[in-house]
Scaffold this motif. Structure first.
Motif, mmCIF file in Angstrom:
data_model
loop_
_atom_site.group_PDB
_atom_site.id
_atom_site.type_symbol
_atom_site.label_atom_id
_atom_site.label_comp_id
_atom_site.label_asym_id
_atom_site.label_seq_id
_atom_site.Cartn_x
_atom_site.Cartn_y
_atom_site.Cartn_z
ATOM 1 N N PRO A 49 0.813 -1.223 0.000
ATOM 2 C CA PRO A 49 0.000 0.000 0.000
ATOM 3 C C PRO A 49 0.843 1.268 0.000
ATOM 4 O O PRO A 49 0.402 2.295 -0.540
ATOM 5 N N ALA A 50 2.038 1.213 0.590
ATOM 6 C CA ALA A 50 2.905 2.394 0.577
ATOM 7 C C ALA A 50 3.320 2.742 -0.846
ATOM 8 O O ALA A 50 3.340 3.922 -1.233
ATOM 9 N N THR A 51 3.632 1.727 -1.642
ATOM 10 C CA THR A 51 4.012 1.970 -3.036
ATOM 11 C C THR A 51 2.848 2.544 -3.832
ATOM 12 O O THR A 51 3.009 3.503 -4.598
ATOM 13 N N ILE A 52 1.656 1.964 -3.644
ATOM 14 C CA ILE A 52 0.478 2.463 -4.352
ATOM 15 C C ILE A 52 0.157 3.890 -3.921
ATOM 16 O O ILE A 52 -0.191 4.748 -4.744
ATOM 17 N N SER A 53 0.305 4.187 -2.633
ATOM 18 C CA SER A 53 0.018 5.541 -2.145
ATOM 19 C C SER A 53 1.008 6.548 -2.700
ATOM 20 O O SER A 53 0.623 7.661 -3.086
ATOM 21 N N ASN A 54 2.283 6.179 -2.749
ATOM 22 C CA ASN A 54 3.289 7.109 -3.265
ATOM 23 C C ASN A 54 3.053 7.448 -4.735
ATOM 24 O O ASN A 54 3.329 8.564 -5.180
ATOM 25 N N VAL A 55 2.551 6.469 -5.480
ATOM 26 C CA VAL A 55 2.287 6.702 -6.897
ATOM 27 C C VAL A 55 0.979 7.464 -7.106
ATOM 28 O O VAL A 55 0.889 8.362 -7.956
ATOM 29 N N SER A 56 -0.050 7.142 -6.311
ATOM 30 C CA SER A 56 -1.375 7.725 -6.541
ATOM 31 C C SER A 56 -1.537 9.106 -5.926
ATOM 32 O O SER A 56 -2.389 9.883 -6.374
ATOM 33 N N PHE A 57 -0.741 9.443 -4.930
ATOM 34 C CA PHE A 57 -0.904 10.739 -4.258
ATOM 35 C C PHE A 57 -0.784 11.925 -5.218
ATOM 36 O O PHE A 57 -1.662 12.803 -5.231
ATOM 37 N N PRO A 58 0.278 12.017 -6.034
ATOM 38 C CA PRO A 58 0.335 13.160 -6.973
ATOM 39 C C PRO A 58 -0.789 13.141 -7.996
ATOM 40 O O PRO A 58 -1.223 14.205 -8.461
ATOM 41 N N MET A 59 -1.275 11.940 -8.364
ATOM 42 C CA MET A 59 -2.402 11.871 -9.292
ATOM 43 C C MET A 59 -3.668 12.449 -8.665
ATOM 44 O O MET A 59 -4.396 13.214 -9.305
ATOM 45 N N PHE A 60 -3.933 12.079 -7.400
ATOM 46 C CA PHE A 60 -5.088 12.642 -6.705
ATOM 47 C C PHE A 60 -4.959 14.161 -6.579
ATOM 48 O O PHE A 60 -5.941 14.889 -6.738
ATOM 49 N N SER A 61 -3.754 14.638 -6.291
ATOM 50 C CA SER A 61 -3.541 16.081 -6.150
ATOM 51 C C SER A 61 -3.802 16.805 -7.471
ATOM 52 O O SER A 61 -4.438 17.866 -7.499
ATOM 53 N N GLU A 62 -3.315 16.215 -8.559
ATOM 54 C CA GLU A 62 -3.522 16.838 -9.863
ATOM 55 C C GLU A 62 -5.001 16.867 -10.235
ATOM 56 O O GLU A 62 -5.511 17.894 -10.723
#
Length: 202
Positions: free
Chosen positions: A78-91
């Protein structure tokens, strides 16, 4: 080395000096929410050992620690998925595209579910056999059910972490702080009530 270590501090100081009070206040609120959220996370995932060590024997603590340490290794997923998805959610939040954020959340949740569920399900079903082969029948007798309960708990937490990442990416870090703080308080309460009565399964 000292110069390199001082660079982040200089950058933070320049940011603090050049921005007005409203930016500083927003920065402080964000930093405080992140700190309290991280502190609450530490309470939930580390202080359980203190309660078990206080109320129970070191042998029972060992029966709990090894399954807990084993399952913590899965947190890299989940840490890997969160690190990748966080900037996408922000954008997507910056574009005010709520529909795309929902689609992204569903995709991340499904990805995490299918990445973790098969392993956790297999580990739960074969917990006695796995622990017997690894650590012996005596450990399996006492550690199988704690391992199964921890599998369920970690599975729920991993799925909730996707929602937390979406909230943080949308700038709602305080909601995550409130949730983590409430969870930490509930954990402390239930540990004090259940561990003396139910042992490590509490």
């Amino acid at each position: 080395a000292l110069v390199l270590r001082s660079l982040p501090m200089r950058t933070a100081w320049n940011f603090w000096r050049k921005n007005d009070f409203s930016d500083r206040e927003r920065y402080i609120r964000f930093s405080l929410a992140a700190f309290v959220g991280q502190l609450s996370w530490t309470v939930v995932f580390q202080c359980d050992r203190l309660f078990i060590g206080h109320w129970l024997s070191l042998t029972e603590l060992t029966y709990y620690l090894i399954p807990a340490f084993l399952l913590q290794k899965f947190s890299v997923i989940p840490a890997t998925i969160s690190n990748v998805s966080f900037p996408m959610f922000s954008e997507l939040h910056g574009r005010k595209d709520a529909q795309a954020m929902k689609i992204m959340y569903k995709k991340c949740a499904r990805l995490l579910l299918w990445a973790v569920l098969p392993g956790f399900a297999l580990l739960s079903v074969l917990a006695p056999q796995f622990l017997t082969l690894w650590l012996g029948s005596e450990f399996s007798l006492h550690g199988a059910w704690p391992l199964r309960i921890l599998c369920l708990g970690y599975m729920i937490f991993f799925l909730a972490q996707v929602a937390g990442t979406a909230y943080a990416g949308a700038g709602h870090l305080r909601e995550g702080m409130y949730t983590n703080t409430a969870l930490a308080c509930l954990a402390l309460l239930f540990w004090s009530l259940l561990v003396p009565r139910l042992g490590i399964s509490g």
